[in-house]
Motif scaffolding. Structure first.
Motif, short mmCIF file in Angstrom:
data_model
loop_
_atom_site.label_atom_id
_atom_site.label_comp_id
_atom_site.label_asym_id
_atom_site.label_seq_id
_atom_site.Cartn_x
_atom_site.Cartn_y
_atom_site.Cartn_z
N ALA A 153 22.55 11.34 15.67
CA ALA A 153 21.26 10.70 16.03
C ALA A 153 20.14 12.02 15.96
N VAL A 154 18.91 11.71 15.51
CA VAL A 154 17.85 12.32 15.84
C VAL A 154 16.75 11.80 16.53
N TYR A 155 16.26 12.42 17.56
CA TYR A 155 15.12 11.84 18.63
C TYR A 155 14.15 12.74 18.75
N SER A 156 13.04 12.46 18.86
CA SER A 156 11.91 13.50 19.19
C SER A 156 12.20 13.91 20.59
N ALA A 157 11.38 14.90 20.98
CA ALA A 157 11.19 15.37 22.29
C ALA A 157 10.72 14.47 23.18
N THR A 158 10.19 13.30 23.12
CA THR A 158 9.67 12.25 23.81
C THR A 158 10.67 11.22 23.95
N GLY A 159 11.95 11.36 23.32
CA GLY A 159 12.97 10.27 23.52
C GLY A 159 12.84 9.08 22.56
N ASN A 160 12.20 9.14 21.35
CA ASN A 160 11.98 8.17 20.41
C ASN A 160 13.06 8.51 18.80
N PRO A 161 13.65 7.67 18.69
CA PRO A 161 14.47 7.76 17.39
C PRO A 161 13.66 8.08 16.11
N VAL A 162 14.10 9.09 15.41
CA VAL A 162 13.24 9.78 14.23
C VAL A 162 14.02 9.97 13.12
N GLY A 163 15.39 9.30 13.10
CA GLY A 163 15.91 9.44 11.95
C GLY A 163 17.59 9.76 12.27
N SER A 164 18.57 10.08 11.30
CA SER A 164 19.86 10.21 11.49
C SER A 164 20.41 10.71 10.33
N VAL A 165 21.53 11.56 10.64
CA VAL A 165 22.52 12.25 9.48
C VAL A 165 23.55 11.60 9.27
N ASP A 166 23.78 11.21 7.85
CA ASP A 166 24.63 10.04 7.51
C ASP A 166 26.14 11.12 7.26
N LEU A 167 27.15 10.77 8.11
CA LEU A 167 28.36 11.27 7.92
C LEU A 167 29.20 10.31 7.46
N SER A 168 29.15 9.25 6.91
CA SER A 168 30.07 8.23 6.74
C SER A 168 30.81 8.70 5.55
N SER A 169 30.73 9.47 4.66
CA SER A 169 31.55 10.04 3.63
C SER A 169 32.79 10.89 4.18
N TYR A 170 32.69 11.21 5.36
CA TYR A 170 33.88 12.04 5.93
C TYR A 170 34.62 11.17 7.08
N ALA A 171 34.10 9.89 7.22
CA ALA A 171 34.89 9.11 8.02
C ALA A 171 36.19 8.61 7.72
N ASP A 172 37.11 8.45 8.64
CA ASP A 172 38.36 7.87 8.43
C ASP A 172 38.37 6.62 8.69
N ALA A 173 39.75 5.80 8.68
CA ALA A 173 39.95 4.32 8.84
C ALA A 173 39.25 3.77 10.04
N ASP A 174 38.96 4.52 11.22
CA ASP A 174 38.36 4.17 12.46
C ASP A 174 36.86 4.17 12.35
N GLY A 175 36.24 4.50 11.02
CA GLY A 175 34.96 4.46 10.82
C GLY A 175 34.05 5.61 11.45
N SER A 176 34.75 6.79 11.86
CA SER A 176 34.03 7.70 12.39
C SER A 176 34.65 9.02 11.98
N PRO A 177 34.13 10.14 11.49
CA PRO A 177 34.58 11.36 11.38
C PRO A 177 34.81 12.12 12.64
N GLU A 178 34.46 11.77 13.99
CA GLU A 178 34.34 12.10 15.22
C GLU A 178 33.74 13.70 15.11
N PRO A 179 32.61 13.48 15.05
CA PRO A 179 31.42 14.66 15.48
C PRO A 179 31.41 15.15 16.79
N ALA A 180 31.95 16.47 16.87
CA ALA A 180 32.02 17.12 18.24
C ALA A 180 30.93 18.13 18.67
N ALA A 181 31.45 19.37 18.64
CA ALA A 181 30.69 20.45 19.11
C ALA A 181 29.57 20.75 17.75
#
Length: 379
Positions: A153-181
């Motif tokens: 997720a990408v948000y402005s410093a005022t807390g508004n959503p301004v975009g996202s980074v797509d990681l779907s190509s790395y996801a497994d069967a549960d639908g997420s690649p589990e991005p962590a640190a």
């Protein structure tokens, strides 16, 4: 071997922009090793800069797994002060003038505190099931890794959503690649994708480290690094990332060093060589290091590593189940020590190690807090 590798690393001149949050993933819900401590990894080395003011405060998230608090420790007196009520599963990151507190599994929010002002944070909610793990400013925006989703997720410093980074190509069967640190490096971010089956926290494939261009909000490079990776920046050398791999409860991983310039990765030490899980690692300015190891019986062991390559020595005996370490700019490693559920003789608290001289600075008198420490950032 870890000794020769660390001796090699000491010779590199210090100058880095990589910020380590450490590895602030929660083992139960975010680091997904199916245990209940907060690793944060990151793990978390101090984000020290030669031009920065000396650190005086350890800012911690504390919890009893029912309630949580944002707690500060004066690093001189070691007195703890509870500052605010927070989610019971939380992490904290300090960047610039801000403390970023994230409410993780089941809470799905972000708070931005101005350091020293704990009464009126900016708070905004994330998507349901986001389970945020880490957050960093890059450019003018705040990037947030979401363990339960296939996007950053990408948000402005005022807390508004301004975009996202797509990681779907790395996801497994549960639908997420589990991005962590995540680690920040100028206009880039590096993110650990753990790629686990979240029904039982087994491996669903090799983990990945991805590089994100913050301006375009796209992935620009990736590296396959092994099962369930946790990452932290090398404190002195730009572009080098320490990577810990392996599933919890099985000595199947390693501590390795990834060079993002050429993609090479060298093992520093294997878990099979030390007979347990590498739960944490910090490197002092001299090159001396501290390893935190979980034994097969879930006790914690600490090992001091001589940066000159002379040996590795256990510090004290087995500890109750612990998390950390987190490193400040004094080359002090702070660890959260849990109540001893085996003997019920030990009280929980914070243990402080002088990594330079391999000395326990707290002994039997652990630094107390109202609730147990789950994550620490210093400023």
């Amino acid at each position: 071997m870890i000794i020769s590798m660390l001796a090699l690393l000491v010779g590199c001149a210090p100058s880095t922009d990589l910020d380590d949050t450490a590895d602030t993933s929660t083992e139960a819900d975010a680091d997904t090793d199916a245990d209940t401590d907060t690793d944060t990894d990151a793990d978390s080395d101090a984000d020290s800069d030669a031009d920065a003011d000396p650190q005086t405060i350890a800012l911690a998230t504390t919890t009893n797994y029912s309630v949580g608090a944002l707690t500060s420790f004066d690093m001189g007196s070691r007195n703890a002060t509870d500052l605010a009520d927070i989610a019971s599963d939380s992490a904290v990151i300090v960047e610039g003038d801000y403390a970023i507190q994230i409410g993780r599994f089941g809470f799905d929010y972000v708070r931005l505190y101005t350091l020293g002002d704990w009464s009126d944070p900016l708070e905004f909610s994330l998507a349901e099931g986001a389970n945020p793990q880490d957050a960093h400013f890059c450019g003018d925006n705040l990037f947030i890794s979401q363990y339960g989703l296939d996007t950053i997720a990408v948000y402005s410093a005022t807390g508004n959503p301004v975009g996202s980074v797509d990681l779907s190509s790395y996801a497994d069967a549960d639908g997420s690649p589990e991005p962590a640190a995540m680690l920040s490096d100028g206009d880039r971010l590096f993110v650990a994708l753990q790629v686990l089956d979240t029904t039982d926290f087994s491996s669903a494939g090799p983990g990945q480290i991805v590089e994100i261009d913050c301006d375009s909000q796209t992935v620009t490079q990736d590296w396959e690094v092994g099962v369930n990776p946790k990452i932290q920046a090398h404190p002195d050398v730009p572009g080098l990332i320490f990577v810990r791999t392996g599933l919890f409860g099985s000595p199947d991983g390693a501590l390795s060093l990834l060079d993002t310039a050429d993609g090479s990765m060298e093992e520093v030490v294997k878990e099979s060589d030390i007979g347990g899980d590498i739960a944490g690692f910090v490197l002092a300015s001299s090159g001396r290091a501290l390893l935190h190891v979980y034994t097969p019986s879930y006790a914690s062991q600490l090992y001091c590593v001589d940066g000159a390559g002379q040996g590795m020595t256990q510090l004290g005996g087995d500890l109750p189940y612990s998390s950390g370490p987190w490193m400040n700019d004094r080359d002090e490693a702070w660890l959260s020590v849990s109540d001893d559920w085996q003997t019920e003789e030990a009280d929980g608290g914070v243990m402080i190690i002088d990594v330079e001289v391999c000395q326990d600075l707290t002994g039997e008198n652990l630094v107390p807090s109202t609730l147990g420490v789950s994550d620490i950032a210093f400023y």
